[in-house]
Scaffold this active site. Structure first.
Site, PDB file in Angstrom:
ATOM      1  N   GLN A  72       0.824  -1.201   0.000  1.00 15.47           N
ATOM      2  CA  GLN A  72       0.000   0.000   0.000  1.00 15.47           C
ATOM      3  C   GLN A  72       0.861   1.255   0.000  1.00 15.47           C
ATOM      4  O   GLN A  72       1.801   1.367   0.780  1.00 15.47           O
ATOM      5  CB  GLN A  72      -0.937   0.041   1.211  1.00 15.47           C
ATOM      6  CG  GLN A  72      -1.967   1.160   1.084  1.00 15.47           C
ATOM      7  CD  GLN A  72      -2.789   1.392   2.330  1.00 15.47           C
ATOM      8  OE1 GLN A  72      -2.277   1.899   3.320  1.00 15.47           O
ATOM      9  NE2 GLN A  72      -4.063   1.029   2.281  1.00 15.47           N
ATOM     10  N   CYS A 102      -6.219   7.232   5.246  1.00 12.40           N
ATOM     11  CA  CYS A 102      -5.518   7.540   6.494  1.00 12.40           C
ATOM     12  C   CYS A 102      -5.937   8.917   7.006  1.00 12.40           C
ATOM     13  O   CYS A 102      -5.805   9.917   6.296  1.00 12.40           O
ATOM     14  CB  CYS A 102      -4.010   7.504   6.287  1.00 12.40           C
ATOM     15  SG  CYS A 102      -3.090   7.951   7.781  1.00 12.40           S
ATOM     16  N   LYS A 141      -8.179   1.696  -0.743  1.00 14.90           N
ATOM     17  CA  LYS A 141      -8.774   1.707   0.593  1.00 14.90           C
ATOM     18  C   LYS A 141      -9.119   3.156   0.923  1.00 14.90           C
ATOM     19  O   LYS A 141      -8.272   4.047   0.798  1.00 14.90           O
ATOM     20  CB  LYS A 141      -7.817   1.149   1.647  1.00 14.90           C
ATOM     21  CG  LYS A 141      -8.458   1.078   3.048  1.00 14.90           C
ATOM     22  CD  LYS A 141      -7.565   0.350   4.038  1.00 14.90           C
ATOM     23  CE  LYS A 141      -8.327   0.089   5.338  1.00 14.90           C
ATOM     24  NZ  LYS A 141      -8.525   1.286   6.145  1.00 14.90           N
ATOM     25  N   ASP A 206     -14.621  -1.826  12.995  1.00 14.92           N
ATOM     26  CA  ASP A 206     -15.396  -2.384  14.114  1.00 14.92           C
ATOM     27  C   ASP A 206     -15.749  -3.857  13.977  1.00 14.92           C
ATOM     28  O   ASP A 206     -16.692  -4.326  14.620  1.00 14.92           O
ATOM     29  CB  ASP A 206     -16.684  -1.586  14.352  1.00 14.92           C
ATOM     30  CG  ASP A 206     -16.420  -0.176  14.852  1.00 14.92           C
ATOM     31  OD1 ASP A 206     -15.244   0.156  15.072  1.00 14.92           O
ATOM     32  OD2 ASP A 206     -17.388   0.595  15.014  1.00 14.92           O
ATOM     33  N   GLY A 228      -8.610  -4.932  11.181  1.00 13.01           N
ATOM     34  CA  GLY A 228      -7.522  -4.090  11.657  1.00 13.01           C
ATOM     35  C   GLY A 228      -7.235  -4.315  13.119  1.00 13.01           C
ATOM     36  O   GLY A 228      -6.565  -5.281  13.504  1.00 13.01           O
ATOM     37  N   ARG A 229      -7.768  -3.434  13.958  1.00 10.28           N
ATOM     38  CA  ARG A 229      -7.385  -3.416  15.369  1.00 10.28           C
ATOM     39  C   ARG A 229      -7.679  -4.728  16.109  1.00 10.28           C
ATOM     40  O   ARG A 229      -6.973  -5.071  17.055  1.00 10.28           O
ATOM     41  CB  ARG A 229      -8.069  -2.242  16.072  1.00 10.28           C
ATOM     42  CG  ARG A 229      -7.454  -0.896  15.698  1.00 10.28           C
ATOM     43  CD  ARG A 229      -8.158   0.272  16.341  1.00 10.28           C
ATOM     44  NE  ARG A 229      -9.468   0.529  15.738  1.00 10.28           N
ATOM     45  CZ  ARG A 229     -10.297   1.473  16.152  1.00 10.28           C
ATOM     46  NH1 ARG A 229      -9.976   2.230  17.192  1.00 10.28           N
ATOM     47  NH2 ARG A 229     -11.458   1.669  15.535  1.00 10.28           N
TER      48      ARG A 229
END
Length: 330
Positions: A72, A102, A141, A206, A228-229
């Protein structure tokens, strides 16, 4: 089956999101072992690449075991982005992904990342030029929009598709939200349900449980999920989602022995790749989740995140294994 260009993926693939100082080769390897279908590098500055900045060029390292893997890049200057595409091509990734999402100020202030959401025409023209400049599949993205008053993601996604991107991943927040509040998947579903869309549409934001991944698939109808997280310090998340999809039940959580072993491997791979100092420092962010939920754990967590050398961290792992060997994760 889901396809990105000629890359064939299983139904509802799981993607590891590109995360700064997280999605490095050691962590990507662990996620791949645990079921991630596509992994992406940390986002890389096009300006850093064309200046041959060490931090940027190091992020180009990819390995055969990671495939399919996407690199990316971000930027807002056409010439720099085209030059960076040429540099990226030499490392032979499977995908080149453009970061238009971002929200960090130092990126946005240069008109890159989510900053480009203020200028959709530039976003589209930049993407079109990059698509024409490479034979590799280009994906994007992005976010829903700059703020709640400028959400035009259905139109934006269609325009990006029309200039040749092969897939789009959409984070369900605006730039104004940063990472606050709840992700809104409704506009992502609207992109997918646009009858003119024919490329894969992946949701992001989420997805913290297998149930939510299933909801994204079954209720919102998306083609896949970018994680992700939820994966930070917990590469097992991918296999847990796939187990839930297949069996409808939750698989057993990784044992203490498995957690220590993977944390140990993670740290050693990080040291081997980026050296002792950076390896120790940049792996710290994972430890809270590796050992989340253990009572009376502060002493050991502090040792892991404050040790300046790997010996102290490895010693902490051994102490954890000895003291909490019988701890059962719910």
């Amino acid at each position: 089956m889901v396809k990105i260009g000629n890359i064939e993926l299983p139904d509802f693939p799981l993607l590891l999101a590109p995360m700064e100082d997280v999605s490095d080769p050691p962590f990507r390897a662990l996620c791949k072992e645990n079921g991630a279908d596509i992994v992406f590098t940390e986002f890389i500055s096009s300006e850093g690449l064309i200046r041959d900045a060490a931090k940027s060029t190091m992020k180009l390292d990819i390995y055969e075991t990671e495939r399919p893997v996407g690199i990316q890049i971000f930027g807002a200057n056409l010439e720099s982005m085209l030059q960076s595409v040429e540099i990226v091509e030499r490392t032979k990734p499977d995908i080149i992904d453009i970061n238009f999402g971002c929200p960090v100020k130092k990126v946005v202030s240069k008109g890159a990342g989510a900053g480009i959401l203020k200028d959709i025409d530039l976003m589209v023209s930049l993407t079109e030029a990059m698509v024409k400049h490479t034979s590799l599949p280009i994906t994007v993205k992005t976010r829903l929009g700059w703020d709640d008053d400028s959400i035009k993601i259905v139109e934006v996604a269609e325009r990006l598709q029309d200039v040749g991107i092969k897939a789009i991943s959409i984070h369900g927040r605006t730039r104004a939200q940063m990472y606050k509040g709840n992700a809104n998947w409704e506009p992502i579903a609207a992109v997918k349900n646009n009858p003119r869309m024919h490329i894969p549409v992946f949701g992001n934001g989420d997805v913290t449980t297998p149930e939510l991944a299933m909801k994204m698939r079954d209720e919102y109808g998306l083609d896949g999920c970018m994680v992700g997280r939820a994966s930070i310090g917990y590469p097992w998340f991918f296999r847990e989602v796939k187990h839930f999809f297949e069996h409808g039940t939750h698989m057993a959580k990784p044992t203490m022995e498995e957690r220590v072993e993977v944390a140990r491997r993670h740290l050693q791979m990080a040291i081997d790749w980026k050296g002792e100092k950076l390896g120790v420092f940049e792996t710290r962010r994972h430890y809270t989740n590796y050992f989340k939920g253990i009572p009376d754990f502060k002493e050991y967590r502090m040792k892991m995140v404050t040790s300046d050398d790997s010996q102290g961290v490895f010693e902490a792992f051994e102490e954890i294994l000895e003291k909490f060997a019988d701890y059962s994760f719910a």
